[in-house]
Design a protein around this motif. Structure first.
Motif, PDB file in Angstrom:
ATOM      1  N   PHE A 745       8.241  -4.918   9.913  1.00 37.47           N
ATOM      2  CA  PHE A 745       9.243  -5.980   9.875  1.00 37.47           C
ATOM      3  C   PHE A 745       8.616  -7.370   9.965  1.00 37.47           C
ATOM      4  N   THR A 746       7.628  -7.499  10.852  1.00 40.13           N
ATOM      5  CA  THR A 746       7.073  -8.826  11.107  1.00 40.13           C
ATOM      6  C   THR A 746       6.299  -9.391   9.911  1.00 40.13           C
ATOM      7  N   MET A 747       5.878  -8.543   8.992  1.00 40.64           N
ATOM      8  CA  MET A 747       5.082  -9.019   7.855  1.00 40.64           C
ATOM      9  C   MET A 747       5.825  -8.782   6.544  1.00 40.64           C
ATOM     10  N   ARG A 748       7.096  -8.595   6.647  1.00 41.68           N
ATOM     11  CA  ARG A 748       7.873  -8.107   5.514  1.00 41.68           C
ATOM     12  C   ARG A 748       7.697  -8.952   4.235  1.00 41.68           C
ATOM     13  N   ASP A 749       7.848 -10.265   4.356  1.00 45.35           N
ATOM     14  CA  ASP A 749       7.816 -11.102   3.162  1.00 45.35           C
ATOM     15  C   ASP A 749       6.456 -11.037   2.468  1.00 45.35           C
ATOM     16  N   GLN A 750       5.414 -11.149   3.294  1.00 40.62           N
ATOM     17  CA  GLN A 750       4.054 -11.109   2.742  1.00 40.62           C
ATOM     18  C   GLN A 750       3.790  -9.786   2.030  1.00 40.62           C
ATOM     19  N   ILE A 751       4.210  -8.718   2.684  1.00 39.44           N
ATOM     20  CA  ILE A 751       3.914  -7.386   2.132  1.00 39.44           C
ATOM     21  C   ILE A 751       4.713  -7.151   0.856  1.00 39.44           C
ATOM     22  N   MET A 752       5.973  -7.515   0.879  1.00 36.03           N
ATOM     23  CA  MET A 752       6.801  -7.285  -0.306  1.00 36.03           C
ATOM     24  C   MET A 752       6.250  -8.064  -1.500  1.00 36.03           C
ATOM     25  N   LYS A 753       5.721  -9.261  -1.214  1.00 38.04           N
ATOM     26  CA  LYS A 753       5.132 -10.058  -2.294  1.00 38.04           C
ATOM     27  C   LYS A 753       3.890  -9.336  -2.859  1.00 38.04           C
ATOM     28  N   ALA A 754       3.060  -8.845  -1.930  1.00 41.82           N
ATOM     29  CA  ALA A 754       1.850  -8.125  -2.369  1.00 41.82           C
ATOM     30  C   ALA A 754       2.224  -6.875  -3.161  1.00 41.82           C
ATOM     31  N   LEU A 755       3.263  -6.198  -2.722  1.00 46.47           N
ATOM     32  CA  LEU A 755       3.687  -4.973  -3.412  1.00 46.47           C
ATOM     33  C   LEU A 755       4.200  -5.290  -4.810  1.00 46.47           C
ATOM     34  N   GLU A 756       4.939  -6.362  -4.877  1.00 49.05           N
ATOM     35  CA  GLU A 756       5.487  -6.751  -6.174  1.00 49.05           C
ATOM     36  C   GLU A 756       4.344  -7.058  -7.158  1.00 49.05           C
ATOM     37  N   GLU A 757       3.348  -7.776  -6.663  1.00 49.29           N
ATOM     38  CA  GLU A 757       2.205  -8.114  -7.529  1.00 49.29           C
ATOM     39  C   GLU A 757       1.451  -6.870  -7.982  1.00 49.29           C
ATOM     40  N   ALA A 758       1.461  -5.844  -7.136  1.00 47.35           N
ATOM     41  CA  ALA A 758       0.741  -4.615  -7.481  1.00 47.35           C
ATOM     42  C   ALA A 758       1.604  -3.662  -8.313  1.00 47.35           C
ATOM     43  N   GLY A 759       2.827  -4.052  -8.619  1.00 42.37           N
ATOM     44  CA  GLY A 759       3.705  -3.209  -9.432  1.00 42.37           C
ATOM     45  C   GLY A 759       4.236  -1.994  -8.685  1.00 42.37           C
ATOM     46  N   TRP A 760       4.401  -2.161  -7.394  1.00 43.97           N
ATOM     47  CA  TRP A 760       4.849  -1.040  -6.546  1.00 43.97           C
ATOM     48  C   TRP A 760       6.277  -0.608  -6.900  1.00 43.97           C
ATOM     49  N   VAL A 761       6.484   0.690  -6.886  1.00 40.65           N
ATOM     50  CA  VAL A 761       7.813   1.228  -7.154  1.00 40.65           C
ATOM     51  C   VAL A 761       8.229   2.087  -5.968  1.00 40.65           C
ATOM     52  N   GLU A 762       9.361   1.808  -5.394  1.00 40.22           N
ATOM     53  CA  GLU A 762       9.811   2.573  -4.231  1.00 40.22           C
ATOM     54  C   GLU A 762      10.032   4.039  -4.613  1.00 40.22           C
ATOM     55  N   GLY A 763       9.572   4.910  -3.744  1.00 41.59           N
ATOM     56  CA  GLY A 763       9.836   6.329  -3.947  1.00 41.59           C
ATOM     57  C   GLY A 763       8.799   7.060  -4.783  1.00 41.59           C
ATOM     58  N   LYS A 764       7.845   6.315  -5.340  1.00 45.24           N
ATOM     59  CA  LYS A 764       6.808   6.990  -6.135  1.00 45.24           C
ATOM     60  C   LYS A 764       5.941   7.872  -5.230  1.00 45.24           C
ATOM     61  N   ILE A 765       5.750   7.373  -4.010  1.00 44.73           N
ATOM     62  CA  ILE A 765       4.984   8.162  -3.038  1.00 44.73           C
ATOM     63  C   ILE A 765       5.988   8.948  -2.200  1.00 44.73           C
ATOM     64  N   ALA A 766       5.789  10.234  -2.159  1.00 43.77           N
ATOM     65  CA  ALA A 766       6.770  11.108  -1.495  1.00 43.77           C
ATOM     66  C   ALA A 766       6.499  11.209   0.005  1.00 43.77           C
TER      67      ALA A 766
END
Lengths: 781, 182
Positions: A745-766
């Motif tokens: 929670f405390t790093m949410r914005d930073q992490i979501m930005k990094a994930l977006e840049e990496a093309g992360w897709v929710e649920g791809k990892i089971a």
């Protein structure tokens, strides 16, 4: 149950004598049958029994070989040059040869623990009888998780431990045979055998520790064991000083007993080095712990000991030469390390004492621990007054000698850490001892510099003299090794570990071949203690972490409790106590998760690998024993991080995190194969710097089974450490965040930005019920 | 200091296949220039190794601006580059990198394809020795160069052991040639 036994069961037999129903004949040793748990699939596994499990791991974590030597010189065809794609006269490849050497190292390590266990067992059976019971830990039913898991029986007495050791020894012979010219040729099969050696090693270590706990009265898993004195400064030099070196506590126990029986404990100082020191302090906390293996030579050179008693393992093989330099006798006590000394086991103790005191012999071999006790105490009390006034070099003498330095730099080239020895010696020649004193904390005490020096400077003695003040202040407290983790503690924390809410279990084990001093081990420990990991320690690492104090003068043992819980600092004890660390992971699978334990290695290892966020760290790993201890972790699926010198074990087991196909598991609920991300990324990994190790340890604690809450906790530590030391966001976050709920929670914005840049897709990892073992799939959809 | 300066660790004896000595900086510069994709791997000791105008971190930053050179920092060295606002520097653990460099299919740190030349500098001697040994034996098509001031026998090419000042001159000249030709 033993594979040596013949067991014949006949439902109905008609013969001339009559008809027999339910006839059962057993020949050989019969194990008790009151264990309700059914026998699992792999009792007493042979060399190939668990091969398919090993290959599952080895196909994920492929060996990266870094040959230390390009040749093979083991047979008379050779030397054979194996560089690149060349083959030896027997057909072996470089990869095969490297894995063969790794296997030899693991066999040496496992044999050393097994031989230690056997020596103690023979002696303890003589002393206490075969039927002496095994009471190992308080509040504990699973007294020997390794023996139960591997052998498939519950040891109840010393007699039962003989069966476990018989098995280990038989298997080790098979493994060593596999290294003969023209036997095994495939590197992965060699590696599978390395894992087998590691598994055997943990059985042997368990035997060694539980037999001494049960019979010698060592702590039985109490978290609040007493604090023992540690360091040079803890030794009262006004008294005669016995220095015990090694790993086998039996001679030291008899020294302590003799002192107590004769009311002499207050008159003689008994100090230990390396694991003997641990076990002495577990036996009686008044025994002093001088320090880890690196302190061996520097303590002898200090001139403080009046008698040296050596048992086995990690001894300096030149101890006779060193003892002679300070005029003290040596008592060797093990057939494995006779040191060229006459065997005086059968002689009258007073005659031996007389010969030692008068200097008629430089030392003796005594194989009876009781006699060692008596001879040691009588000798030291007579030798010490004669040595009164013994002086080491003065500063002036050091300075004068240092003027003869030839500036050849051979000392620096010989030093494992390239320490600036030459400059320090030259500064001492000018009267400046600071640079020499600064080497004290960094030196691993190997004395290769002395051996290389063309003018034979006693450089360790120089350093001792320069750091004299620091050495005398070296007085710390170490919580005595507690032995096993109690079942009741496993019940308390099992859930939090398996679901990831306790972010991990970090075990700091092993030797003292540190790249930059022992303070790094304390730093690693404290970093994870503050983060509420469970930190376990043993061996030299357990000693080194005692030697760093904070600004209030407290060390980690004084700041953190000895409980097996978040933020607990658990000293299990000596090298052989490492079995309790891996044993705790096995007990989590058995006690918390109720997985069958008995002879069920693959399932338990699969559980530990996928669910228990444990990481072994051997920052100063040096020995073959450290290699076999690590191998036992690998087979259980526990990753191990070593310091840069650990690269000299010549191969790593590394995952390729970017290859999705490598990180598939079965979902035990459906049988479906799913991608779970690279957790844990590696199985054996050498870190270049302590900062790199800190980040990697946090990352390796992640497991496919983590809940979102658990994964978020683990990710927060990984990211925080990464930011602290690397100054940015990790570039592999998208491989570890399975869904938004995993994001701290405390790093949410930073992490979501990094994930977006990496093309992360929710649920791809089971987030399945993960298993690598097809037969453990409960239901197939 | 002695006139005779022998460096490197005493017992690190090479095998039958040993690195060729790089006779002068121009040769190293020419090899780097000729490479399609060169990777400079900088180790954790780089910030403690002085050069003519600073330290090895600074030199690595200069090299990262050469057209065909990618720079990767190992250990936690990337923190040092980031503090200095150096851009375009990759970070990777040394073990991860060694493992991937032996794989001819690996796409490189930026995914743009494999490297044909890898340069090493700034490591503890034994650690570089070991990783170069792994590459010598298991990455036969990869060319490796050690830029450290101590002879590294397991590279394909290595500077000979030199006095510190000499090495600083050599390194500076090599980089200057590359910068001028870029």
């Amino acid at each position: 149950m033993s594979k040596r036994d013949l067991r014949l069961k006949i439902n109905e037999l008609s013969s001339a004598l009559g008809t027999f129903k339910g006839l059962e004949i057993q020949v050989g040793r019969i194990f008790e049958e009151d264990w309700e748990e059914p026998l699992g699939p792999t009792p007493f596994p042979s060399v190939g029994t668990l091969r398919s499990w090993d290959l599952k791991l080895l196909n994920r974590y492929k060996p990266f070989y870094m040959p230390f030597c390009d040749l093979c010189c083991l047979c008379t065809f050779g030397k054979c040059d194996l560089t690149g794609d060349k083959r030896g006269a027997c057909g072996i490849t470089m990869a095969g040869q490297q894995s063969r050497i790794v296997l030899l190292a693991a066999c040496i390590g496992a044999s050393t623990h097994a031989a230690h266990a056997r020596h103690m067992l023979n002696h303890l059976i003589e002393e206490y009888g075969r039927d002496a019971p095994l009471e190992v830990a308080l509040n504990t039913n699973v007294e020997a998780p390794h023996i139960r898991l591997v052998c498939g029986f519950r040891p109840k007495t010393l007699r039962d431990l003989e069966d476990a050791l018989d098995y280990v020894e038989t298997q080790l012979v098979q493994l060593v045979a596999a290294t003969h010219t023209g036997q095994e040729g495939d590197n992965l099969d060699f590696e599978s055998k390395v894992f087998h050696a590691g598994m055997l090693d943990h059985v042997a270590m368990e035997v060694a520790d539980i037999e001494q706990i049960a019979t010698l009265g060592l702590p039985k898993g109490e978290p609040d064991t007493p604090l023992a004195d540690l360091g040079f400064g803890s030794i009262d030099t006004s008294k005669p000083v016995i220095m015990c070196i090694g790993h086998n506590v039996l001679p030291s126990v008899d020294i302590i007993d003799y002192l107590m029986d004769h009311d002499l404990f207050g008159e003689v100082e008994v100090g230990g080095l390396c694991c003997t020191a641990h076990d002495m302090s577990r036996y009686d906390k008044r025994a002093k712990v001088i320090g880890p293996i690196s302190w061996q030579l520097r303590f002898i050179r200090s001139g403080i000991p009046d008698l040296i008693v050596v048992d086995e393992q990690c001894l300096r093989t030149d101890v006779m030469i060193e003892a002679k330099k300070i005029g003290v006798p040596v008592i060797a006590t093990s057939e494995k390390s006779c040191l060229g000394l006459p065997d005086r086991t059968g002689d009258d103790p007073d005659k031996i004492v007389e010969d030692l005191v008068e200097g008629r012999v430089p030392g003796v071999l005594i194989l009876d621990p009781r006699k060692v006790g008596e001879v040691s105490v009588k000798t030291v009390m007579a030798v010490a007054p004669r040595r009164a006034g013994f002086k080491t070099l003065t500063r002036e003498a050091v300075s004068e000698m240092a003027k003869k330095c030839r500036s050849c730099m051979e000392c620096v080239r010989a030093c494992p850490n390239n320490l600036p020895i030459m400059e320090a010696v030259q500064a001492a020649a000018q009267g400046d001892f600071e640079p020499l004193a600064a080497l004290y904390d960094l030196c691993v005490g190997c004395a290769r510099c002395e051996s290389a020096c063309p003018v034979d400077f006693p450089i360790i003695t120089f350093i001792n003299k320069a750091a004299e003040k620091e050495i005398l202040n070296e007085k710390y407290l170490m919580r005595v090794g507690r032995g096993a983790i109690q079942d009741v503690e496993i019940r308390e924390v099992g859930r939090a570990i398996v679901f990831g809410e306790i972010p991990g279990v970090v075990a700091l084990v092993g030797c003292a071949n540190y790249p930059a001093g022992g303070a790094d081990v304390a730093r690693i420990a404290e970093e994870f203690l503050k983060r509420r990991f469970i930190v376990l320690v043993s061996g030299c690492s357990a000693m080194n972490i005692a030697m760093t104090r904070d600004e209030d003068g407290l060390n980690l043992y004084e700041k953190y409790p000895g409980i097996f819980d978040a933020g607990g600092l658990v000293n299990v004890g000596s090298c052989v106590s490492n079995a309790h660390i891996t044993g705790a992971t096995i007990k989590i699978a058995n006690i918390f998760a109720k997985r069958p334990l008995r002879a069920n290695y693959e399932e338990i290892a699969d559980y530990v690998y996928n669910r228990v966020g444990a990481v072994g760290v051997a920052w100063g790993a040096m020995s073959q024993k450290a290699a076999s201890i690590a191998a036992g972790c690998w087979r259980l699926g526990i990753p191990v991080v070593v310091g840069p010198h650990g690269a000299k074990y010549r191969r790593m087991l590394l995952g390729r995190k970017e290859r999705e196909e490598d990180w598939m598991v079965y979902d035990a609920r459906s049988g479906e194969k799913v991608y779970v991300g690279p957790a844990p990324e590696h199985l054996f990994y050498a870190a270049e710097t302590v900062e790199e190790a800190l980040v990697m340890i946090a990352k390796l604690a992640m497991r496919p089974n983590d809940t979102s809450k658990g994964r978020a906790v683990k990710l927060s530590h990984y990211i925080d450490l990464y930011q602290k030391y690397y100054g940015g966001m990790p570039d592999d976050l998208h491989l570890y965040v399975r869904r938004e709920a995993d994001v701290p929670f405390t790093m949410r914005d930073q992490i979501m930005k990094a994930l977006e840049e990496a093309g992360w897709v929710e649920g791809k990892i089971a987030s399945p019920d993960p298993t690598l073992v097809d037969r453990l799939v409960r239901r197939r959809l | 200091m002695s006139a005779k300066m022998t460096l490197g660790q005493t017992a690190e004896i090479p095998g039958p296949k040993k690195a060729f000595l790089i006779p002068k900086p121009d040769v190293a510069a020419a090899m780097i220039k000729r490479a399609k994709r060169a990777l400079l791997v900088v180790g954790s000791e780089a910030s403690n190794i002085g050069t003519k105008d600073g330290d090895l971190v600074g030199y690595a930053t200069r090299l990262s601006k050469i057209r065909n050179v990618t720079v990767a920092a190992t250990g936690h060295l990337i923190g040092e580059f980031r503090k200095r606002k150096a851009e375009g520097i990759h970070t990777t653990p040394l073990m991860n990198l060694g493992d991937r460099l032996r794989d001819p299919e690996w796409g490189g740190l930026d995914g743009a394809g494999p490297y044909d030349l890898v340069l090493f500098a700034g490591f503890p001697y034994y650690l570089e020795w070991l990783v170069l040994s792994g590459l010598k034996n298991f990455a036969p098509k990869l060319r490796t160069i050690s830029l450290d001031r101590v002879y590294q026998p397991n590279a394909n090419w290595s500077f000979g052991s030199m006095a510190e000042e000499e090495w600083k001159e050599v390194l500076d000249k090599m980089i200057t040639i590359l910068e001028e030709g870029d």
